[in-house]
Design a protein around this motif. Structure first.
Motif, PDB file in Angstrom:
ATOM      1  N   PHE A   1      20.262  39.014 -78.010  1.00  0.00           N
ATOM      2  CA  PHE A   1      19.348  39.417 -78.941  1.00  0.00           C
ATOM      3  C   PHE A   1      18.251  38.151 -79.012  1.00  0.00           C
ATOM      4  CE2 PHE A   1      18.640  39.586 -83.892  1.00  0.00           C
ATOM      5  CZ  PHE A   1      17.609  40.391 -83.802  1.00  0.00           C
ATOM      6  N   LEU A   2      18.636  37.120 -79.024  1.00  0.00           N
ATOM      7  CA  LEU A   2      18.072  35.751 -79.287  1.00  0.00           C
ATOM      8  C   LEU A   2      17.007  35.451 -78.048  1.00  0.00           C
ATOM      9  CD1 LEU A   2      20.253  33.452 -80.801  1.00  0.00           C
ATOM     10  CD2 LEU A   2      18.408  34.441 -82.116  1.00  0.00           C
ATOM     11  N   ALA A   3      17.606  35.872 -76.900  1.00  0.00           N
ATOM     12  CA  ALA A   3      16.796  35.592 -75.761  1.00  0.00           C
ATOM     13  C   ALA A   3      15.617  36.585 -75.581  1.00  0.00           C
ATOM     14  CB  ALA A   3      17.750  36.012 -74.399  1.00  0.00           C
ATOM     15  N   ARG A   4      15.669  37.899 -76.169  1.00  0.00           N
ATOM     16  CA  ARG A   4      14.755  39.012 -76.298  1.00  0.00           C
ATOM     17  C   ARG A   4      13.393  38.564 -77.215  1.00  0.00           C
ATOM     18  NH1 ARG A   4      17.242  44.962 -75.750  1.00  0.00           N
ATOM     19  NH2 ARG A   4      18.923  44.411 -74.145  1.00  0.00           N
ATOM     20  N   ALA A   5      13.720  37.788 -78.059  1.00  0.00           N
ATOM     21  CA  ALA A   5      12.548  37.411 -78.943  1.00  0.00           C
ATOM     22  C   ALA A   5      11.605  36.554 -78.127  1.00  0.00           C
ATOM     23  CB  ALA A   5      13.087  36.554 -80.044  1.00  0.00           C
ATOM     24  N   GLY A   6      10.142  36.843 -78.928  1.00  0.00           N
ATOM     25  CA  GLY A   6       9.059  36.322 -78.083  1.00  0.00           C
ATOM     26  C   GLY A   6       9.311  34.676 -78.060  1.00  0.00           C
ATOM     27  N   LYS A   7       8.785  34.093 -76.960  1.00  0.00           N
ATOM     28  CA  LYS A   7       8.750  32.518 -76.956  1.00  0.00           C
ATOM     29  C   LYS A   7       7.542  31.962 -77.185  1.00  0.00           C
ATOM     30  CE  LYS A   7      13.177  32.922 -75.800  1.00  0.00           C
ATOM     31  NZ  LYS A   7      13.262  34.082 -75.986  1.00  0.00           N
ATOM     32  N   GLY A   8       6.440  32.305 -77.304  1.00  0.00           N
ATOM     33  CA  GLY A   8       5.163  32.187 -77.648  1.00  0.00           C
ATOM     34  C   GLY A   8       4.690  31.527 -78.999  1.00  0.00           C
ATOM     35  N   ASP A   9       3.755  31.048 -79.194  1.00  0.00           N
ATOM     36  CA  ASP A   9       3.278  30.425 -80.482  1.00  0.00           C
ATOM     37  C   ASP A   9       2.255  31.655 -81.252  1.00  0.00           C
ATOM     38  OD1 ASP A   9       3.604  28.352 -82.576  1.00  0.00           O
ATOM     39  OD2 ASP A   9       1.388  27.981 -82.345  1.00  0.00           O
ATOM     40  N   ASP A  10       2.148  32.838 -80.596  1.00  0.00           N
ATOM     41  CA  ASP A  10       1.244  33.882 -81.334  1.00  0.00           C
ATOM     42  C   ASP A  10       1.950  34.315 -82.350  1.00  0.00           C
ATOM     43  OD1 ASP A  10       2.689  36.729 -79.956  1.00  0.00           O
ATOM     44  OD2 ASP A  10       2.971  34.800 -78.537  1.00  0.00           O
ATOM     45  N   GLU A  11       1.321  35.088 -83.335  1.00  0.00           N
ATOM     46  CA  GLU A  11       1.977  35.613 -84.667  1.00  0.00           C
ATOM     47  C   GLU A  11       3.099  36.620 -84.160  1.00  0.00           C
ATOM     48  OE1 GLU A  11       1.426  34.604 -87.733  1.00  0.00           O
ATOM     49  OE2 GLU A  11       0.357  33.254 -86.808  1.00  0.00           O
ATOM     50  N   ASP A  12       3.131  37.460 -83.207  1.00  0.00           N
ATOM     51  CA  ASP A  12       3.977  38.353 -82.867  1.00  0.00           C
ATOM     52  C   ASP A  12       5.429  37.909 -82.384  1.00  0.00           C
ATOM     53  OD1 ASP A  12       2.539  40.570 -83.517  1.00  0.00           O
ATOM     54  OD2 ASP A  12       1.916  41.145 -81.470  1.00  0.00           O
ATOM     55  N   SER A  13       5.071  36.797 -81.468  1.00  0.00           N
ATOM     56  CA  SER A  13       6.499  36.000 -80.930  1.00  0.00           C
ATOM     57  C   SER A  13       6.857  35.257 -82.150  1.00  0.00           C
ATOM     58  CB  SER A  13       5.864  35.098 -80.011  1.00  0.00           C
ATOM     59  OG  SER A  13       5.418  35.762 -78.774  1.00  0.00           O
ATOM     60  N   ARG A  14       6.455  34.661 -82.924  1.00  0.00           N
ATOM     61  CA  ARG A  14       6.851  33.939 -84.197  1.00  0.00           C
ATOM     62  C   ARG A  14       7.629  34.883 -84.949  1.00  0.00           C
ATOM     63  NH1 ARG A  14       3.398  31.688 -87.222  1.00  0.00           N
ATOM     64  NH2 ARG A  14       4.563  30.119 -87.979  1.00  0.00           N
ATOM     65  N   GLY A  15       6.972  36.105 -85.426  1.00  0.00           N
ATOM     66  CA  GLY A  15       7.789  37.137 -86.186  1.00  0.00           C
ATOM     67  C   GLY A  15       8.952  37.512 -85.550  1.00  0.00           C
ATOM     68  N   GLU A  16       9.016  37.700 -84.290  1.00  0.00           N
ATOM     69  CA  GLU A  16      10.359  38.047 -83.673  1.00  0.00           C
ATOM     70  C   GLU A  16      11.338  37.154 -83.624  1.00  0.00           C
ATOM     71  OE1 GLU A  16       9.575  39.303 -79.617  1.00  0.00           O
ATOM     72  OE2 GLU A  16       8.296  41.007 -80.211  1.00  0.00           O
ATOM     73  N   ARG A  17      10.868  35.836 -83.529  1.00  0.00           N
ATOM     74  CA  ARG A  17      11.991  34.834 -83.795  1.00  0.00           C
ATOM     75  C   ARG A  17      12.553  34.678 -85.307  1.00  0.00           C
ATOM     76  NH1 ARG A  17       8.283  31.960 -80.627  1.00  0.00           N
ATOM     77  NH2 ARG A  17       7.793  30.359 -82.252  1.00  0.00           N
ATOM     78  N   CYS A  18      11.697  34.997 -86.037  1.00  0.00           N
ATOM     79  CA  CYS A  18      11.839  34.905 -87.619  1.00  0.00           C
ATOM     80  C   CYS A  18      13.176  35.747 -87.707  1.00  0.00           C
ATOM     81  CB  CYS A  18      10.599  35.142 -88.276  1.00  0.00           C
ATOM     82  SG  CYS A  18      11.209  35.248 -90.166  1.00  0.00           S
ATOM     83  N   GLU A  19      12.735  37.262 -87.257  1.00  0.00           N
ATOM     84  CA  GLU A  19      13.731  38.167 -87.579  1.00  0.00           C
ATOM     85  C   GLU A  19      15.035  38.285 -86.605  1.00  0.00           C
ATOM     86  OE1 GLU A  19      12.138  41.861 -86.617  1.00  0.00           O
ATOM     87  OE2 GLU A  19      10.584  41.797 -87.930  1.00  0.00           O
ATOM     88  N   SER A  20      14.955  37.299 -85.512  1.00  0.00           N
ATOM     89  CA  SER A  20      15.962  37.164 -84.704  1.00  0.00           C
ATOM     90  C   SER A  20      17.052  36.261 -85.225  1.00  0.00           C
ATOM     91  CB  SER A  20      15.752  36.649 -83.245  1.00  0.00           C
ATOM     92  OG  SER A  20      15.161  35.540 -83.316  1.00  0.00           O
ATOM     93  N   TYR A  21      16.558  35.129 -85.803  1.00  0.00           N
ATOM     94  CA  TYR A  21      17.332  34.192 -86.527  1.00  0.00           C
ATOM     95  C   TYR A  21      17.935  34.712 -87.884  1.00  0.00           C
ATOM     96  CZ  TYR A  21      15.085  30.471 -83.686  1.00  0.00           C
ATOM     97  OH  TYR A  21      14.361  29.889 -82.479  1.00  0.00           O
ATOM     98  N   PHE A  22      17.265  35.561 -88.348  1.00  0.00           N
ATOM     99  CA  PHE A  22      17.740  36.105 -89.806  1.00  0.00           C
ATOM    100  C   PHE A  22      18.781  37.296 -89.729  1.00  0.00           C
ATOM    101  CE2 PHE A  22      17.803  39.706 -92.898  1.00  0.00           C
ATOM    102  CZ  PHE A  22      18.046  38.868 -93.889  1.00  0.00           C
ATOM    103  N   TYR A  23      18.564  38.225 -88.767  1.00  0.00           N
ATOM    104  CA  TYR A  23      19.734  39.085 -88.484  1.00  0.00           C
ATOM    105  C   TYR A  23      20.808  38.378 -87.572  1.00  0.00           C
ATOM    106  CZ  TYR A  23      15.879  42.329 -90.079  1.00  0.00           C
ATOM    107  OH  TYR A  23      15.366  43.084 -90.748  1.00  0.00           O
ATOM    108  N   SER A  24      20.722  37.500 -86.904  1.00  0.00           N
ATOM    109  CA  SER A  24      21.948  36.818 -86.381  1.00  0.00           C
ATOM    110  C   SER A  24      22.561  35.875 -87.252  1.00  0.00           C
ATOM    111  CB  SER A  24      21.356  35.693 -85.277  1.00  0.00           C
ATOM    112  OG  SER A  24      20.885  36.297 -84.030  1.00  0.00           O
TER     113      SER A  24
END
Length: 318
Positions: free
Chosen positions: A239-262
């Motif tokens: 799950f964490l690996a699939r989250a975006g790695k860039g600094d664009d808004e979409d990638s940061r949003g995916e990381r935000c969600e991945s940390y929260f749900y984990s």
């Protein structure tokens, strides 16, 4: 776009109003001529420095391009020039909230609502700003006021559910999420995710059937990934690996969600490490994502130190 030629013609024939020029600037930007649009709106402000509508036209252009700091500054200038206009104050507050300056946004909306208490979006946005600083009871009062003014709005219901969830009022949050889904099912997958999490918390077991259909039907690859993780189809590392790695808004949003749900899954399964993941979620400052507020709420309810790992309770991993 097709609007450029008619607007140019209207201006050439004598329509020199800031509205027409502002519309032309937006049309030019939409057609790809951003530099030309900026030059036009800069010239408009330079030619009419004491005209509030000129500053507001450029501010609206900047907000539309997600340049919230520039937009907030222009709307603040417009509000100073025309102290009788509530509209500029509202737009300034909204831009400040999107900029990640909730305290300044709240100050603007306090002033706005002292003059006009009938704007449901002002109550809603002030509530969101209060969410961002962890004042969930006050935020719930504001968003609840917006819901009372627009009871059939699914987005308002969802927002109310989010702030109640963050405040730990889980049964009340469920009621709002259920109503939101009743009003609008399409595109409302996250209301189902939050319903799933709350039921897991209250009933002490998973109910994968509630969201498993999302993984099969959603058009969003990321939403599908969230559903797969919450139902246990993929593990946390994947799950964490699939989250975006860039600094664009979409990638940061995916990381935000991945940390929260984990973090939530770890917490519900009696595992440690949730606090660190919640802190990572908040550190991204994605205040336009519900998970930011929900992470703040989870941290507020956590003890100062996480307990030792607990054995899974009967049915917990069902």
């Amino acid at each position: 776009t097709g609007a450029i030629a008619p607007l140019r013609r209207a201006i050439s024939l004598g329509s020199k109003g800031t509205f027409a020029q502002g519309m032309l600037g937006r049309a030019m930007a939409e057609s790809g001529d951003v530099d030309g649009a900026v030059a036009l709106l800069d010239r408009l402000v330079a030619e009419r420095p004491v005209e509030a509508t000129a500053w507001a036209a450029r501010g609206g252009f900047y907000v539309g391009r997600r340049e919230f700091e520039k937009g907030a500054d222009d709307f603040a200038h417009a509000a100073k020039l025309d102290k009788t206009s509530n509209a500029y104050l509202f737009e300034q507050g909204w831009a400040l909230w999107r900029l990640g300056r909730p305290l300044d946004a709240i100050e603007c909306f306090d002033r706005y609502l002292s003059r006009n208490r009938k704007n449901r979006f002002a109550w809603l946005t002030r509530g969101h700003a209060k969410e961002d600083i962890g004042k969930f009871k006050e935020a719930a009062a504001d968003i609840g006021r917006a819901v009372e003014m627009d009871r059939s709005n699914p987005e308002f219901r969802r927002s109310y559910g989010i702030v109640l969830f963050a405040a730990g009022e889980f049964h009340a949050a469920l009621e709002q999420f259920n109503r939101s889904v009743e009003l609008k099912l399409a595109g409302n997958e996250y209301s189902l995710f939050w319903t799933y999490i709350i039921r897991w918390r209250l009933d002490n077991k998973r109910d994968p059937a509630l969201i498993s259909e999302i993984a099969r039907t959603t058009k969003s690859a990321w939403t599908r990934t969230v559903a797969q993780f919450l139902t246990g189809e993929i593990d946390e590392a994947e799950f964490l690996a699939r989250a975006g790695k860039g600094d664009d808004e979409d990638s940061r949003g995916e990381r935000c969600e991945s940390y929260f749900y984990s973090a939530i899954v770890r917490e519900l399964q009696g595992e440690t490490g949730a606090r660190g993941l919640l802190e990572k979620c908040i550190s991204l400052n994605k205040t336009d994502f519900a998970e930011n507020a929900l992470a703040i709420g989870e941290l507020q309810r956590m003890p100062a130190q996480e307990p030792a790992p607990a054995a899974a309770k009967p049915g917990q991993n069902g």
